[in-house]
Design a protein around this motif. Structure first.
Motif, PDB file in Angstrom:
ATOM      1  N   UNK A 268       0.858  -1.201   0.000  1.00 51.99           N
ATOM      2  CA  UNK A 268       0.000   0.000   0.000  1.00 51.99           C
ATOM      3  C   UNK A 268       0.886   1.240   0.000  1.00 51.99           C
ATOM      4  N   UNK A 269       0.646   2.131  -0.943  1.00 52.32           N
ATOM      5  CA  UNK A 269       1.493   3.312  -1.092  1.00 52.32           C
ATOM      6  C   UNK A 269       0.713   4.593  -0.821  1.00 52.32           C
ATOM      7  N   UNK A 270       1.376   5.520  -0.191  1.00 52.71           N
ATOM      8  CA  UNK A 270       0.828   6.876  -0.136  1.00 52.71           C
ATOM      9  C   UNK A 270       0.875   7.468  -1.537  1.00 52.71           C
ATOM     10  N   UNK A 271      -0.154   8.198  -1.891  1.00 54.71           N
ATOM     11  CA  UNK A 271      -0.183   8.900  -3.173  1.00 54.71           C
ATOM     12  C   UNK A 271      -1.011  10.155  -3.001  1.00 54.71           C
ATOM     13  N   UNK A 272      -0.346  11.289  -3.142  1.00 55.42           N
ATOM     14  CA  UNK A 272      -1.008  12.585  -3.050  1.00 55.42           C
ATOM     15  C   UNK A 272      -0.688  13.357  -4.317  1.00 55.42           C
TER      16      UNK A 272
END
Length: 460
Positions: A268-272
């Motif tokens: 699971x990756x942070x993506x902003x």
């Protein structure tokens, strides 16, 4: 031709010319800031239990678009980057084990955006090959050495020159940080007390774990500062109004049961993202998305046609129209052929449930840098932090049942694992034997088998 038709044609031409003059059809610039071995759960906006770590990222997320279900396909550095830069999943691009090259002849972000008139540059960590697939303009300023001991120096002059070089040509810049890759000895860890820092459930609570986890948080803060500095540079250069800024944390933390697995801690990756007009901002989306979707998004936003052979799909329907559906499932793999004894994992999630298929399940799961000594590997790096952490776990497991259970979870995996991510985000309670969930196991297994076949995967 009557006067009415002439007037309409002239008006259309005038509108077209004026739109170009006022920049309404100007291609957006792209800046991607990529972390290294950071788990999304340790970033504030994603619910981090330890505060004061990511104020810049959190502020950006509140102003932009927060992707709650962005995933990498394989939670190791080279496959993650190959997927991001090619829009292809690991089996399709060829980089499905760590340090493996991408297939020659594959087109990457460089070729795709260059065709659309972009300059494409990169600074910092690479961890991809061959150069024929990834002919980035290399920009000095950030270290390429992920194993840098201490806090590496940074020089933003090359980045500043690159983004300001030609205002008539759009650019794509990728800033590749080495934070928070081990060793964890950079930054200022005094913001957190090792005695009170909140540890995830999948880690054994020891003095060494607390010390290294605190240092890991300090490196996340360094990455957050880089995000803030990039924003300030774009604003100072008057480029922020036409630059889409994308922040990614790569794959998860390089601690046991994170990186090198298909658990959420790893995949699971942070993506902003913060886009410019006419795109939406101030949006939180739970749509299932993967790293291979990012390149098609850039091609689409730049005015290009997304090639049909890519595994990724443009995210612009989410960004522009707030579409809530993107993928039915997200898929994951891990091949342990260079990091330890051969071990394969495949996994799938529908957003709530995740099914993991381990093969062969009777093999000892081991990563050379963590517990390589379990299969006779002698590590040349005697003071490797993650191995010291693991050794402290083994010592505690001799008298502590919880520690022993966590180590067994790490070293031995059943053939199938099923988790309800809504109730059990740290994936500690395997539900595969629950007869009430047989229907879900069958659904996910059949979908996973189809994906394995479509990917021409040798898993079976």
């Amino acid at each position: 031709m009557n006067k009415c038709k002439v007037s309409i044609i002239l008006l259309s031409i005038g509108l077209c010319i004026s739109s170009k003059i006022f920049g309404q059809t100007k291609q957006p610039n792209f800046v991607i800031i990529l972390g290294d071995d950071i788990s999304a759960r340790d970033i504030g906006i994603y619910g981090a239990k330890n505060k004061n770590t990511t104020p810049n990222i959190d502020k950006l997320a509140n102003e932009g678009i927060l992707f709650k279900n962005m995933f990498v396909s394989e939670a190791i550095c080279a496959p993650t980057r190959a997927e991001l830069f090619t829009g292809l999943t690991p089996n399709r691009n060829g980089c499905n084990v760590n340090h493996a090259p991408t297939k020659k002849g594959t087109l990457s972000i460089v070729q795709h955006l260059s065709k659309l008139g972009y300059r494409v540059g990169l600074t910092g960590k690479t961890h991809f090959s061959p150069s024929s697939v990834y002919p980035f303009e290399m920009i000095e300023g950030f270290t390429k050495n992920a194993n840098y001991n201490g806090t590496p120096p940074e020089n933003w002059d090359g980045i500043k020159e690159f983004i300001n070089r030609d205002r008539n040509q759009p650019f794509c810049l990728i800033i590749c940080s080495v934070h928070a890759h081990a060793p964890w000895n950079a930054g200022n860890s005094s913001f957190w007390d090792p005695n009170t820092v909140v540890l995830p459930k999948n880690l054994v609570d020891t003095k060494e774990t607390r010390e290294y986890f605190t240092e890991y948080l300090a490196e996340i803060k360094l990455f957050d500062e880089q995000v803030g500095n990039a924003q300030k540079l774009l604003e100072k250069s008057n480029l922020d109004s036409n630059t889409a800024l994308i922040v990614l944390d790569e794959n998860g933390v390089g601690m046991p049961a994170g990186k090198w697995t298909t658990y959420d801690v790893g995949v699971r990756s942070a993506c902003i993202m913060k886009w410019t007009k006419p795109y939406n901002n101030k949006l939180v989306t739970h749509a299932l998305t993967q790293y291979c979707d990012i390149l098609p998004t850039l091609i689409d936003a730049a005015g290009g046609v997304v090639p049909s052979n890519l595994d990724g799909k443009s995210l612009l329907p989410i960004i522009k129209q707030n579409n809530t559906e993107h993928r039915e499932y997200a898929y994951f793999l891990y091949n342990n052929t260079r990091e330890g004894p051969e071990y394969k994992m495949r996994a799938i999630t529908d957003g709530q449930f995740k099914l993991i298929w381990n093969k062969p399940s009777n093999n000892l799961y081991a990563i050379r840098v963590i517990n390589g000594f379990d299969f006779g590997y002698v590590d040349k790096m005697e003071d490797r932090h993650v191995r010291k952490m693991y050794l402290s776990w083994l010592a505690k497991a001799g008298y502590d049942k919880d520690a022993s259970n966590i180590i067994q979870r790490y070293r031995k995996h059943p053939e199938f694992e099923l988790y309800n991510l809504n109730d059990d985000p740290e994936e500690m309670n395997n539900l595969v034997e629950n007869p009430e969930l047989n229907f879900k196991v069958n659904e996910l297994k059949n979908a996973l088998l189809k994906w394995i076949e479509d990917q021409e995967d040798d898993f079976l």
